[in-house]
Design a protein around this motif. Sequence first.
Motif, PDB file in Angstrom:
ATOM      1  N   ARG A  84       0.721  11.030  36.180  1.00 28.47           N
ATOM      2  CA  ARG A  84       1.131  12.234  35.335  1.00 28.47           C
ATOM      3  C   ARG A  84       2.657  11.841  34.650  1.00 28.47           C
ATOM      4  O   ARG A  84       2.836  12.291  33.477  1.00 28.47           O
ATOM      5  CB  ARG A  84       1.384  13.447  36.068  1.00 28.47           C
ATOM      6  CG  ARG A  84      -0.200  14.108  36.480  1.00 28.47           C
ATOM      7  CD  ARG A  84       0.034  15.695  37.031  1.00 28.47           C
ATOM      8  NE  ARG A  84       0.491  16.378  36.144  1.00 28.47           N
ATOM      9  CZ  ARG A  84       0.880  17.636  36.480  1.00 28.47           C
ATOM     10  NH1 ARG A  84       0.694  18.052  37.659  1.00 28.47           N
ATOM     11  NH2 ARG A  84       1.575  18.512  35.405  1.00 28.47           N
TER      12      ARG A  84
ATOM     13  N   CYS B  58       4.480  14.077  32.269  1.00 27.71           N
ATOM     14  CA  CYS B  58       3.714  15.546  32.247  1.00 27.71           C
ATOM     15  C   CYS B  58       4.152  16.588  32.921  1.00 27.71           C
ATOM     16  O   CYS B  58       4.199  17.930  32.564  1.00 27.71           O
ATOM     17  CB  CYS B  58       2.184  15.272  32.190  1.00 27.71           C
ATOM     18  SG  CYS B  58       1.869  14.229  30.899  1.00 27.71           S
TER      19      CYS B  58
ATOM     20  N   HIS C 262       3.911  16.251  26.999  1.00 21.67           N
ATOM     21  CA  HIS C 262       2.827  15.566  27.077  1.00 21.67           C
ATOM     22  C   HIS C 262       2.580  14.492  26.033  1.00 21.67           C
ATOM     23  O   HIS C 262       3.242  14.624  25.087  1.00 21.67           O
ATOM     24  CB  HIS C 262       1.711  16.651  26.917  1.00 21.67           C
ATOM     25  CG  HIS C 262       1.494  17.413  27.962  1.00 21.67           C
ATOM     26  ND1 HIS C 262       0.834  17.222  29.165  1.00 21.67           N
ATOM     27  CD2 HIS C 262       2.027  18.708  28.437  1.00 21.67           C
ATOM     28  CE1 HIS C 262       1.078  18.197  30.076  1.00 21.67           C
ATOM     29  NE2 HIS C 262       1.784  19.090  29.510  1.00 21.67           N
TER      30      HIS C 262
ATOM     31  N   ARG D 199      -5.815  16.131  23.297  1.00 24.55           N
ATOM     32  CA  ARG D 199      -5.925  15.934  25.064  1.00 24.55           C
ATOM     33  C   ARG D 199      -4.775  15.062  25.213  1.00 24.55           C
ATOM     34  O   ARG D 199      -4.514  14.039  24.390  1.00 24.55           O
ATOM     35  CB  ARG D 199      -7.114  15.129  25.271  1.00 24.55           C
ATOM     36  CG  ARG D 199      -7.582  14.667  26.694  1.00 24.55           C
ATOM     37  CD  ARG D 199      -8.837  14.337  27.048  1.00 24.55           C
ATOM     38  NE  ARG D 199      -9.574  15.331  26.823  1.00 24.55           N
ATOM     39  CZ  ARG D 199     -11.024  15.381  26.735  1.00 24.55           C
ATOM     40  NH1 ARG D 199     -11.401  14.045  26.313  1.00 24.55           N
ATOM     41  NH2 ARG D 199     -11.802  16.227  26.629  1.00 24.55           N
TER      42      ARG D 199
ATOM     43  N   CYS E 267      -2.288  13.098  31.419  1.00 27.41           N
ATOM     44  CA  CYS E 267      -2.897  13.739  32.399  1.00 27.41           C
ATOM     45  C   CYS E 267      -4.155  14.516  32.305  1.00 27.41           C
ATOM     46  O   CYS E 267      -4.714  15.165  33.134  1.00 27.41           O
ATOM     47  CB  CYS E 267      -1.830  14.955  32.943  1.00 27.41           C
ATOM     48  SG  CYS E 267      -1.514  16.119  31.401  1.00 27.41           S
TER      49      CYS E 267
ATOM     50  N   LYS F 103      -4.933  17.110  30.149  1.00 28.75           N
ATOM     51  CA  LYS F 103      -4.931  18.471  29.738  1.00 28.75           C
ATOM     52  C   LYS F 103      -5.293  18.667  28.350  1.00 28.75           C
ATOM     53  O   LYS F 103      -4.943  17.853  27.529  1.00 28.75           O
ATOM     54  CB  LYS F 103      -3.423  19.049  29.911  1.00 28.75           C
ATOM     55  CG  LYS F 103      -3.156  20.380  29.974  1.00 28.75           C
ATOM     56  CD  LYS F 103      -1.648  21.155  30.110  1.00 28.75           C
ATOM     57  CE  LYS F 103      -1.483  22.387  29.789  1.00 28.75           C
ATOM     58  NZ  LYS F 103      -0.276  22.885  30.325  1.00 28.75           N
TER      59      LYS F 103
ATOM     60  N   LYS G   4      -5.324  21.280  24.614  1.00 29.97           N
ATOM     61  CA  LYS G   4      -5.050  22.320  23.800  1.00 29.97           C
ATOM     62  C   LYS G   4      -5.697  22.292  22.870  1.00 29.97           C
ATOM     63  O   LYS G   4      -5.916  21.378  22.053  1.00 29.97           O
ATOM     64  CB  LYS G   4      -3.552  22.339  23.683  1.00 29.97           C
ATOM     65  CG  LYS G   4      -2.816  21.408  22.670  1.00 29.97           C
ATOM     66  CD  LYS G   4      -1.554  21.477  22.446  1.00 29.97           C
ATOM     67  CE  LYS G   4      -0.975  20.686  21.452  1.00 29.97           C
ATOM     68  NZ  LYS G   4       0.279  20.868  20.988  1.00 29.97           N
TER      69      LYS G   4
END
Length: 59
Positions: free
Chosen positions: A17, A20, A25, A47, A51, A53, A55
């Motif tokens: 990670r 992040c 990010h 993306r 990590c 994640k 949005k």
Amino acid sequence: MGDVVPFKKPLRKSPNRGMCQHGFHKWVVCKEKQFDVKQGRLVTVYRCQRCGKEKVTAH
């Protein structure tokens, strides 16, 4: 004189990670899903490379 005990460097809890954890990010556009059926309009899915994640921003 006492024995010298070598100390190990503490390991990170989640090395993949990285930044992040602190909100930095690395967003990349994901081109797999570009249309949202519920909203009925085009969306851009971002993306994080580190990590995973996601949005979403609508146009």
